[in-house]
Design an enzyme around this catalytic site. Structure first.
Site, PDB file in Angstrom:
ATOM      1  CG  ASP A 116      -1.931   1.122   1.186  1.00 20.76           C
ATOM      2  OD1 ASP A 116      -2.038   1.790   0.143  1.00 20.76           O
ATOM      3  OD2 ASP A 116      -2.633   1.317   2.191  1.00 20.76           O
TER       4      ASP A 116
ATOM      5  CG  ASP B  51      -3.512   4.420  -4.249  1.00 24.07           C
ATOM      6  OD1 ASP B  51      -2.650   3.933  -3.506  1.00 24.07           O
ATOM      7  OD2 ASP B  51      -4.722   4.142  -4.162  1.00 24.07           O
TER       8      ASP B  51
END
Length: 537
Positions: A201, A412
């Site tokens: 992440d 992201d």
């Protein structure tokens, strides 16, 4: 008379009190919890929260008949959910009530401070697997699941817009949802090493896994990590740098307790500790001591076929910061390809090996720091071109709002498709509608994420030209291959633009940078990229 006492501000209640007026099933499950713990703190109800004046809340719980062994022995997960369902936002506070036996189990390991790691030529190469890889899903199902995960992840980011202006601490707590990452990284924890996969992440910092004894845990493919079986586990003290790096640390008997929130349905709380981790493939495998991580005893949400999270954000607790080699890169293979992707760390994170002769030159753009969300990788996006025309979009649409930190553009790895701030998306959509000579579908399904969709397939013997898309950044232009922005939507069946509208800010998703080698250079605060055949390098 209730068998439980009242001590000052904290009320210890009986199982009869705990049941309340909820439905019969919930009352039964709560009663089962109360049978095991005849006295539980009012902390487990939403009405009153207090602190034991003596500083040892579990002493009173034990006095009511529960033993350390009964506290440690896991209850059926449904019963814990019944007791904690209304209090998951206070995971760490609950953990402090139930923590003493967990600390007793790890006390022999001692407390530790964070160690200084060597810098310089350190590095490794790791394999990244898609969270749905080898799960038997069809290509249509893979796309559908990924798009729905993206919507959930972005919805959490958009909730930042509802915060009070300038509330940077709360903004940083929200982060992104743990249950909605896209890639798993193989790693190992402890001595001897126990191998597992964690969700990579780039939108958060903490490294964590679920630990035994697990009071409330979610499904995972590997056994829970047992710190008592590792010779290198060390709980961190409350004054350690790792504990001070947490947004909301708690302290119990000089041991640091963490809590981390990724959204409404994904949370973790437990002991912050140091442990030895192993990273990399066989040829580049490295073992690193004293990595701070969360040993989670109370967790909620989903780990998407993983057994934890590994944060690659910009904060001090992220793996990037702790390993002291501030650069990593990845090359994501085509979304539907069975070939795994690669992650390069430290000395291995370079674009020099990418064939720039055939792929084009390496381009770089600076990162932008958002004080409200310092962990995330913000970029200065300046515009979008469709079909060779620079669209009339004010660059301010992509900028961070200086007053409250909302807006901006991030890259992201855990969001699949790209989300554009609504004013930009409207202009991009209009450009596609005007340039693609196919009937526009009227997408009315509430579950649909993509709404710039065209009837597909085209009529027989009709040629079709699709416009080229270029994303413009400060000093760099990312020209997207066709497969990085058009797809056949599993919901509508139409040919759709793989972008959607966002009510707050823009996100460049992983679908758009598949088959790009992307380098995060934190030392020079640059994002660099070059097109690459990721299945071959």
């Amino acid at each position: 008379m209730s068998p439980c006492a009242t001590d000052g501000e904290t009320e210890w209640i009986s199982k009869q009190d705990l049941r309340g007026d909820r439905d019969a099933t919930t009352r039964y499950e709560e009663a089962q919890v109360a049978e095991r713990f005849p006295c539980v703190p009012r902390l487990l109800t939403p009405t009153r929260i207090g602190a034991d004046p003596g500083g040892h809340p579990a002493t009173h719980a034990l006095a009511c008949g529960a033993s350390i062994s009964s506290l440690v022995e896991p209850l059926p997960i449904g019963l814990w959910r019944a007791a904690l369902a209304t209090t998951m936002p206070r995971l760490a506070a609950i953990l402090v009530v139930l923590l003493p036996p967990l600390l007793l189990l790890s006390a022999a390991c001692g407390a530790a401070e964070a160690a200084e790691l060597p810098r310089g030529g350190f590095g490794f190469v790791a394999t990244l697997r898609h969270v749905d890889a080898n799960a038997g899903y069809t290509k249509t199902q893979l796309l559908s699941r990924a798009i729905l995960r993206s919507r959930a992840r972005v919805a959490t980011l958009q909730s930042l817009a509802t915060l009070a202006p300038g509330d940077a601490i709360t903004a940083a707590r929200i982060l992104v949802r743990a249950s909605d990452g896209e890639y798993l990284m193989d790693m190992a924890i402890g001595t001897p090493p126990k191998f597992y996969s964690a969700i990579l992440d780039t939108g958060s910092d903490l490294i964590w896994t679920q630990c035994a004894p697990c009071l409330l845990c979610v499904d995972q493919p590997t056994p829970y990590f047992d710190p008592t079986q590792s010779s290198t586990y060390r709980a961190l003290g409350c004054s350690s740098s790792g504990c001070n790096a947490l947004y909301y640390p708690l302290c119990y008997q000089k041991t640091c307790v963490y809590q981390y929130f990724y959204g409404d349905s994904a949370n973790t709380a437990g002991v912050l500790a140091n442990e030895t981790f192993t990273f990399g493939t066989n040829t580049t495998r490295v073992t690193v001591p004293s990595i701070a991580f969360g040993c989670g005893n109370l967790n909620a949400g989903s780990l998407a076929n993983g057994s934890g999270m590994v944060g690659f954000g910009r904060g001090s607790l992220s793996l990037v910061s702790q390993l002291g080699s501030p650069r990593f890169s990845y090359c994501l293979t085509s979304f539907l390809s069975p070939v795994p992707s690669r992650l390069y760390f430290g000395a291995y994170a370079t674009l020099n090996s990418t064939n720039a002769t055939t792929s084009g030159p390496v381009q770089s753009t600076p990162f932008v720091v958002n004080p409200a969300l310092p962990t995330m990788y913000f970029l200065n996006m300046t515009g979008i071109s469709v079909g060779g025309y620079r669209l009339p979009i004010d660059p301010a649409v992509f900028a961070i709002n200086d007053t409250d930190g909302t807006g901006g553009t991030i890259i992201d790895s855990g969001t699949t498709i790209t989300y554009l701030a609504e004013p930009a998306y409207s202009v991009v959509r209009a450009a596609f509608v005007s340039q693609i000579k196919l009937p526009l579908l009227n997408v009315t399904d509430d579950t649909a994420v993509l709404d710039t969709c065209f009837k597909w397939p085209p009529p027989p013997r009709r040629s079709l030209t699709l416009p080229q898309v270029v994303l413009h950044f400060d000093g760099a232009d990312m020209e997207l291959p066709l497969q990085n922005y058009m797809l056949v939507d599993p919901v509508s069946g139409g040919l759709c633009l793989a972008m959607a509208t966002s009510s707050d800010g823009s996100i460049i998703g992983s679908f758009q940078h598949q088959n790009f080698h992307v380098l995060y250079d934190l030392e020079n605060s640059l994002l660099s990229f070059v097109p690459a055949p990721c299945n071959l390098i």
